[in-house]
Design an enzyme around this catalytic site. Sequence first.
Site, short mmCIF file in Angstrom:
data_model
loop_
_atom_site.label_atom_id
_atom_site.label_comp_id
_atom_site.label_asym_id
_atom_site.label_seq_id
_atom_site.Cartn_x
_atom_site.Cartn_y
_atom_site.Cartn_z
N GLU A 1 10.87 -10.57 -19.72
CA GLU A 1 10.42 -9.71 -20.80
C GLU A 1 11.48 -9.59 -21.90
O GLU A 1 12.68 -9.55 -21.60
CB GLU A 1 10.13 -8.31 -20.24
CG GLU A 1 8.96 -8.33 -19.26
CD GLU A 1 8.80 -7.05 -18.48
OE1 GLU A 1 8.21 -7.10 -17.40
OE2 GLU A 1 9.27 -5.99 -18.95
N LEU B 1 0.85 -1.20 0.00
CA LEU B 1 0.00 0.00 0.00
C LEU B 1 0.88 1.25 0.00
O LEU B 1 0.73 2.15 0.82
CB LEU B 1 -0.93 -0.02 1.20
CG LEU B 1 -2.32 0.59 0.98
CD1 LEU B 1 -3.08 -0.08 -0.16
CD2 LEU B 1 -3.14 0.52 2.26
N SER C 1 0.55 -5.74 3.70
CA SER C 1 1.89 -5.15 3.62
C SER C 1 2.64 -5.67 4.84
O SER C 1 2.06 -6.34 5.69
CB SER C 1 1.83 -3.63 3.56
OG SER C 1 1.35 -3.10 4.75
N HIS D 1 4.51 -4.19 -20.78
CA HIS D 1 5.13 -3.31 -19.79
C HIS D 1 4.95 -1.83 -20.13
O HIS D 1 5.91 -1.10 -20.37
CB HIS D 1 6.63 -3.64 -19.61
CG HIS D 1 7.16 -3.17 -18.28
ND1 HIS D 1 8.23 -3.75 -17.64
CD2 HIS D 1 6.77 -2.16 -17.45
CE1 HIS D 1 8.46 -3.13 -16.48
NE2 HIS D 1 7.59 -2.16 -16.36
N ASP E 1 1.02 -6.85 -16.89
CA ASP E 1 1.82 -5.85 -17.61
C ASP E 1 3.29 -6.21 -17.56
O ASP E 1 4.11 -5.59 -18.24
CB ASP E 1 1.60 -4.46 -16.98
CG ASP E 1 2.24 -3.33 -17.77
OD1 ASP E 1 2.84 -2.43 -17.17
OD2 ASP E 1 2.17 -3.38 -19.03
N ARG F 1 6.38 -6.41 -10.80
CA ARG F 1 7.47 -6.94 -11.60
C ARG F 1 7.14 -8.40 -11.89
O ARG F 1 6.50 -9.08 -11.08
CB ARG F 1 8.80 -6.85 -10.83
CG ARG F 1 9.38 -5.43 -10.76
CD ARG F 1 9.99 -5.03 -12.07
NE ARG F 1 10.55 -3.70 -12.06
CZ ARG F 1 9.89 -2.60 -12.43
NH1 ARG F 1 8.62 -2.67 -12.80
NH2 ARG F 1 10.48 -1.42 -12.44
N ARG G 1 2.67 4.32 -2.70
CA ARG G 1 2.05 5.35 -3.54
C ARG G 1 1.11 4.74 -4.57
O ARG G 1 -0.04 5.17 -4.73
CB ARG G 1 3.14 6.16 -4.25
CG ARG G 1 3.87 7.14 -3.37
CD ARG G 1 5.07 7.74 -4.09
NE ARG G 1 6.12 6.77 -4.25
CZ ARG G 1 7.29 6.80 -3.61
NH1 ARG G 1 7.55 7.76 -2.75
NH2 ARG G 1 8.19 5.86 -3.84
N ILE G 2 1.62 3.71 -5.28
CA ILE G 2 0.82 3.12 -6.35
C ILE G 2 -0.37 2.36 -5.77
O ILE G 2 -1.51 2.51 -6.23
CB ILE G 2 1.69 2.22 -7.25
CG1 ILE G 2 2.71 3.09 -8.00
CG2 ILE G 2 0.85 1.42 -8.23
CD1 ILE G 2 3.75 2.33 -8.80
#
Lengths: 332, 313
Positions: free
Chosen positions: B261, B152, B174, B279, B256, B232, B154-155
């Site tokens: 990748e 939890l 968290s 991504h 994403d 990630r 910023r994003i």
Amino acid sequence: MAATPPPVQNRSQHLPQVIVLKPPPSFKFFGDTFSKKFELLKAWESTLPLDQFLAARAQSVQAMLCSGTGPRIAPEILRLLPSLRLVVTTSAGLNHIDLSECRRLGIAVANAGEVFSEDVADMAVGLLIDLLRKVSAADRYVRQGLWVSKGDYPLGSKLGGKQIGIVGLGSIGFLVAKRLEAFGCSILYNSRKKKDFVSYPFYTNICELAAKSDVLIICCGLNEQTQHMINREVLLALGKEGVIINIGRGAIIDEKELVQCLVQGEIGGAGLDVFENEPSVPKELFDLDNVVLSPHLAVFTPESFKALCDLLIGNLEAFFSDKPLLSPVMFE
Amino acid sequence: MESIGVLMLCPMSAYLEQELQSRFNLFKLWTVPQKPQFLKEHASSIRAVVGNAAAGADAELISALPKLEIVSSYSVGVDKIDLDKCREKGIRVTYTPDVLTEDVADLAIGLILAVLRRLCASDRYVRSGAWKKGDFRLTTKFTGKTVGIIGLGRIGMAVAKRAEAFNCPISYYSRRAKPDIQYTYYPSVVELASNCDILVVACPLNEETWHIINRGVIDALGPKGVLINIGRGPHVDEPELVSALVEGRLGGAGLDVYEKEPEIPEELFGLENVVLLPHVGSGTVETRTAMADLVIGNLEAHFLNKPLLTPLV
């Protein structure tokens, strides 16, 4: 005199009759909840032409269940149903019903009220994010193996700070506004009347709204005033960077003009759940990456259909027991 | 500052390249024919490294650059940087928090809607002409569903704020419960997954969070649950995720990021309940420009002996 068996109809005489001309798309999701409570006169199952069927079977029917995919509920149909007192539609939209004729004949109309509003608002936001952030286009890119062979996908456009012009601030439009505010968007709107319960800037002129907006979201109903309301002038005012989302009715936008503007780059993109001639979609749109297409399924969730079924049954039960309708349409 | 050597590790932004080129002596590692030869020649002039989510200053690179003073990452995730080694050697590290928070959170919600409402699948349906033959299936409502957020920060908070506008109850995991937060806290990811409809990965990648989404969590999320990964790739045990999706033990996924990748397990390409993005979490013109400006601003501040704008180390 030999006893004659009662006619087939009488066995279910205790169930009120409801005439259905053509099965609404949502019908197959209702199961047998309807047939347990009402005797459905299914016009589409008869080999008789409609007018003969109605003359033979529907003279005393008081209630009808209809939807936008059936025949237009207009004088030609209504005069064949002399006992009709109620039309219940499975949609929120009313453009397939001649409301003034219903009013003239004293026929009440009930619609889907607000049961769909959340799902439709969610769809509008989903289409907008998809369009600005190129979700469907990038997903296509990945599935074709292009991330590996061609590299990174082109950048999209940020939602935050965008001016969202909502066309029609009814139940759906208001929910769209509340959602997009959480993404840092600013809301403007055009509606038949200014709404006192919001402080968003109100525009009486749709061209002016388009000129001030980065995004236009069509949330209004289709009627004589809104038919082709989004025309070339409005689209040009929206501009080359502007995008449009339509979750109302296809015919609110002049589709030929929209296609031309998209192909020529006069507007930046479109997210469309509805079209003028469903299920036909202009082929030119299939080649465009700045367009997101959806087969009129904004309300296609089990939750919306369950709520709809409950509401339709509730309206019919209220009618047959002389109680107030749950979602009556007010004639203006 | 034109004599200061700055090493850019991979292509990431034409705008950033231009700006760096005009201010510093820019070396582009991906254009170098022989890396060892290049380092021998130029290592002593390189005082800064610019990396991103895909490539960072690892221990090997740091050792090869004796004059390295600052690593400026074009990303908020710093899992590719050997932070301990940087601290040890007094190398500064900057990143790009805040400017990309909204874009990543917007995309998380976009992925949720795309998976639940089958936006990509139904767009394909229309383009193939299939609508002429019949309607698409029912899809899943988003409003009111429980959203579980891992991390939890910023994003994570930005995702919560957006989901709340859809009347979604919010729960989270968290390391420690946050005292002034009204959302429901779960002390383990499995418990969080058992009690939410949609699970969003929004924490940093480190030793503790590697494969935080494992078989147990996926089973707890279940055949109606949806996983959204905007963190990630290595947050998720990818083979476990793929088999769960293929076997129907997980309801859907919006991804994403991936473990390797740009490679994506091919089994996912045939699935309708999966949305696959390359991504693009921070991938808007506005945000990438802001990120590039932060990278440049941090480098300039450092070489002018001014306070760094967004230091991590």
